[in-house]
Motif scaffolding. Structure first.
Motif, PDB file in Angstrom:
ATOM      1  N   PRO A  42     -13.973  40.466  14.763  1.00  0.00           N
ATOM      2  CA  PRO A  42     -14.175  41.875  14.713  1.00  0.00           C
ATOM      3  C   PRO A  42     -14.852  42.843  15.886  1.00  0.00           C
ATOM      4  N   PHE A  43     -14.318  44.037  16.010  1.00  0.00           N
ATOM      5  CA  PHE A  43     -14.601  44.887  16.946  1.00  0.00           C
ATOM      6  C   PHE A  43     -16.121  45.336  16.642  1.00  0.00           C
ATOM      7  N   SER A  44     -16.388  45.558  15.329  1.00  0.00           N
ATOM      8  CA  SER A  44     -17.709  45.926  15.091  1.00  0.00           C
ATOM      9  C   SER A  44     -18.701  44.934  15.064  1.00  0.00           C
ATOM     10  N   ALA A  45     -18.449  43.694  15.235  1.00  0.00           N
ATOM     11  CA  ALA A  45     -19.381  42.479  15.766  1.00  0.00           C
ATOM     12  C   ALA A  45     -19.909  42.555  17.078  1.00  0.00           C
ATOM     13  N   ASN A  46     -18.954  43.308  17.945  1.00  0.00           N
ATOM     14  CA  ASN A  46     -19.297  43.141  19.350  1.00  0.00           C
ATOM     15  C   ASN A  46     -20.216  44.366  19.827  1.00  0.00           C
ATOM     16  N   PRO A  47     -21.152  43.976  20.279  1.00  0.00           N
ATOM     17  CA  PRO A  47     -22.360  45.040  20.631  1.00  0.00           C
ATOM     18  C   PRO A  47     -21.407  46.206  21.831  1.00  0.00           C
ATOM     19  N   GLU A  48     -20.773  45.583  22.998  1.00  0.00           N
ATOM     20  CA  GLU A  48     -20.076  46.300  23.824  1.00  0.00           C
ATOM     21  C   GLU A  48     -19.134  47.369  23.284  1.00  0.00           C
ATOM     22  N   ARG A  49     -18.138  46.676  22.232  1.00  0.00           N
ATOM     23  CA  ARG A  49     -17.338  47.521  21.632  1.00  0.00           C
ATOM     24  C   ARG A  49     -17.640  48.695  21.019  1.00  0.00           C
ATOM     25  N   CYS A  50     -18.942  48.038  20.175  1.00  0.00           N
ATOM     26  CA  CYS A  50     -19.469  49.328  19.136  1.00  0.00           C
ATOM     27  C   CYS A  50     -20.011  50.460  20.196  1.00  0.00           C
ATOM     28  N   ALA A  51     -20.745  50.115  21.151  1.00  0.00           N
ATOM     29  CA  ALA A  51     -21.362  51.036  22.082  1.00  0.00           C
ATOM     30  C   ALA A  51     -20.256  51.930  22.686  1.00  0.00           C
ATOM     31  N   ARG A  52     -18.924  51.622  23.035  1.00  0.00           N
ATOM     32  CA  ARG A  52     -17.969  52.181  23.663  1.00  0.00           C
ATOM     33  C   ARG A  52     -17.548  53.223  22.568  1.00  0.00           C
ATOM     34  N   ALA A  53     -17.255  52.726  21.474  1.00  0.00           N
ATOM     35  CA  ALA A  53     -16.753  53.529  20.240  1.00  0.00           C
ATOM     36  C   ALA A  53     -17.493  54.767  20.090  1.00  0.00           C
ATOM     37  N   HIS A  54     -18.937  54.296  19.880  1.00  0.00           N
ATOM     38  CA  HIS A  54     -19.761  55.763  19.796  1.00  0.00           C
ATOM     39  C   HIS A  54     -20.030  56.511  20.969  1.00  0.00           C
ATOM     40  N   ALA A  55     -19.800  56.072  22.213  1.00  0.00           N
ATOM     41  CA  ALA A  55     -19.883  56.694  23.379  1.00  0.00           C
ATOM     42  C   ALA A  55     -18.481  57.481  23.244  1.00  0.00           C
ATOM     43  N   TRP A  56     -17.571  57.331  22.884  1.00  0.00           N
ATOM     44  CA  TRP A  56     -16.261  58.171  23.009  1.00  0.00           C
ATOM     45  C   TRP A  56     -16.501  59.391  22.188  1.00  0.00           C
ATOM     46  N   ILE A  57     -17.044  59.176  20.920  1.00  0.00           N
ATOM     47  CA  ILE A  57     -17.120  60.330  20.086  1.00  0.00           C
ATOM     48  C   ILE A  57     -18.499  61.203  20.528  1.00  0.00           C
ATOM     49  N   THR A  58     -19.575  60.635  21.125  1.00  0.00           N
ATOM     50  CA  THR A  58     -20.584  61.646  21.604  1.00  0.00           C
ATOM     51  C   THR A  58     -20.042  62.350  22.965  1.00  0.00           C
ATOM     52  N   ALA A  59     -19.447  61.706  23.869  1.00  0.00           N
ATOM     53  CA  ALA A  59     -18.798  62.253  24.946  1.00  0.00           C
ATOM     54  C   ALA A  59     -17.728  63.313  24.745  1.00  0.00           C
ATOM     55  N   SER A  60     -16.956  63.105  23.959  1.00  0.00           N
ATOM     56  CA  SER A  60     -15.981  64.134  23.392  1.00  0.00           C
ATOM     57  C   SER A  60     -16.840  65.452  22.745  1.00  0.00           C
ATOM     58  N   GLU A  61     -17.298  65.100  22.150  1.00  0.00           N
ATOM     59  CA  GLU A  61     -18.176  66.224  21.474  1.00  0.00           C
ATOM     60  C   GLU A  61     -18.785  67.130  22.369  1.00  0.00           C
ATOM     61  N   SER A  62     -19.523  66.482  23.353  1.00  0.00           N
ATOM     62  CA  SER A  62     -20.437  67.147  24.359  1.00  0.00           C
ATOM     63  C   SER A  62     -19.271  67.760  25.372  1.00  0.00           C
ATOM     64  N   TYR A  63     -18.315  67.227  25.789  1.00  0.00           N
ATOM     65  CA  TYR A  63     -17.274  67.808  26.485  1.00  0.00           C
ATOM     66  C   TYR A  63     -16.747  69.053  26.035  1.00  0.00           C
ATOM     67  N   ARG A  64     -16.373  68.751  24.639  1.00  0.00           N
ATOM     68  CA  ARG A  64     -15.656  69.888  23.695  1.00  0.00           C
ATOM     69  C   ARG A  64     -16.634  71.234  23.655  1.00  0.00           C
ATOM     70  N   ARG A  65     -17.780  70.799  23.414  1.00  0.00           N
ATOM     71  CA  ARG A  65     -18.898  72.240  23.458  1.00  0.00           C
ATOM     72  C   ARG A  65     -19.241  72.725  24.602  1.00  0.00           C
ATOM     73  N   THR A  66     -19.141  71.784  25.842  1.00  0.00           N
ATOM     74  CA  THR A  66     -19.949  72.699  27.073  1.00  0.00           C
ATOM     75  C   THR A  66     -18.791  72.622  28.216  1.00  0.00           C
ATOM     76  N   GLY A  67     -17.670  71.641  28.170  1.00  0.00           N
ATOM     77  CA  GLY A  67     -16.768  71.593  29.118  1.00  0.00           C
ATOM     78  C   GLY A  67     -17.280  71.215  30.450  1.00  0.00           C
ATOM     79  N   SER A  68     -18.295  70.407  30.385  1.00  0.00           N
ATOM     80  CA  SER A  68     -18.892  69.574  31.529  1.00  0.00           C
ATOM     81  C   SER A  68     -19.189  68.387  31.076  1.00  0.00           C
ATOM     82  N   GLY A  69     -19.609  67.248  31.958  1.00  0.00           N
ATOM     83  CA  GLY A  69     -20.033  65.990  31.868  1.00  0.00           C
ATOM     84  C   GLY A  69     -18.677  65.145  31.693  1.00  0.00           C
TER      85      GLY A  69
END
Length: 226
Positions: A42-69
């Motif tokens: 499972p992807f959810s049992a892999n720390p690297e894949r977990c970190a990547r999935a959450h990083a996508w969401i965090t980075a997307s929201e940051s870029y949507r709001r600020t247009g930077s990063g």
């Protein structure tokens, strides 16, 4: 079925949805002879894949709001829940109720990144010149991930195509010239065929190394946007 494409995302719930969708795809891939695509863990049992999935969401929201990063954007396709038999969807899945009282369920997700090429593609000798030229010219978008949630049954059908339309529309707003993607090329190229039906054309095959396993067979594709 019409889909709503949501671009205002929530952490950690949308990151958990992406991980769960990948997890739910594994039994399906095994059933069609594509278990080697992502393996059985499972992807959810892999720390690297977990970190990547959450990083996508965090980075997307940051870029949507600020247009930077980091220029990452994620898209969640939602299907409206009609009054159907419970067998057609999993009532245990989290839903969202909009301001008009309509209930929606997430069925697919996609992640794109501007000016990006994964190392396992960029470092292949046959693509080095192309990647170098694209980086110099600019105006490229990479479809880093796309997944639909098999737990949602019939409600997910067509969501991949709908999400890709949203990706293309976003790329147009960024004045992108070309959309790139890579995918697993095993099992007689079934996944490659899907992307070709969506309008991508092949650039070339490659083999990507992975730790403690044989290299996985990949296909690099592009879609001209201008």
């Amino acid at each position: 079925m019409p889909f709503n494409i949501r671009t205002t995302l929530s952490s950690p719930s949308d990151g958990e949805f992406v991980l769960s969708a990948f997890d739910a795809a594994l039994p399906h891939l095994a059933s069609i002879g594509s278990c080697e695509q992502w393996g059985s863990d499972p992807f959810s049992a892999n720390p690297e894949r977990c970190a990547r999935a959450h990083a996508w969401i965090t980075a997307s929201e940051s870029y949507r709001r600020t247009g930077s990063g980091d220029p990452v954007r994620a898209f969640i396709a939602e299907a409206r829940l009609p009054s159907l038999s419970p067998s057609l969807f999993n009532k245990e899945l989290e839903t969202r109720t909009d301001g008009e009282g309509r209930e929606w369920i997430s069925v697919a997700a996609a992640v794109v990144k501007e000016g990006y090429f994964p190392a396992y593609v960029a470092e292949r000798p046959q693509f080095e010149e192309l990647v170098k030229e694209e980086r110099e010219k600019g105006g490229s978008v990479y479809l880093e991930a796309m997944i639909s949630d098999f737990r949602t049954g019939e409600l997910r059908k067509g969501s991949g195509a709908a999400t890709l339309v949203a990706v293309k529309s976003y790329a147009a707003t960024r004045k992108a010239r070309v959309l790139f993607v890579d995918c697993w090329a095993g099992n007689d190229g079934k996944l490659v065929g899907f992307y070709e039906k969506m309008g991508f054309v092949r650039i070339g095959e490659f083999a990507a190394p992975r730790p403690e396993k044989e290299a996985w067979p990949g296909m690099f594709l592009k879609m001209e946007l201008l």
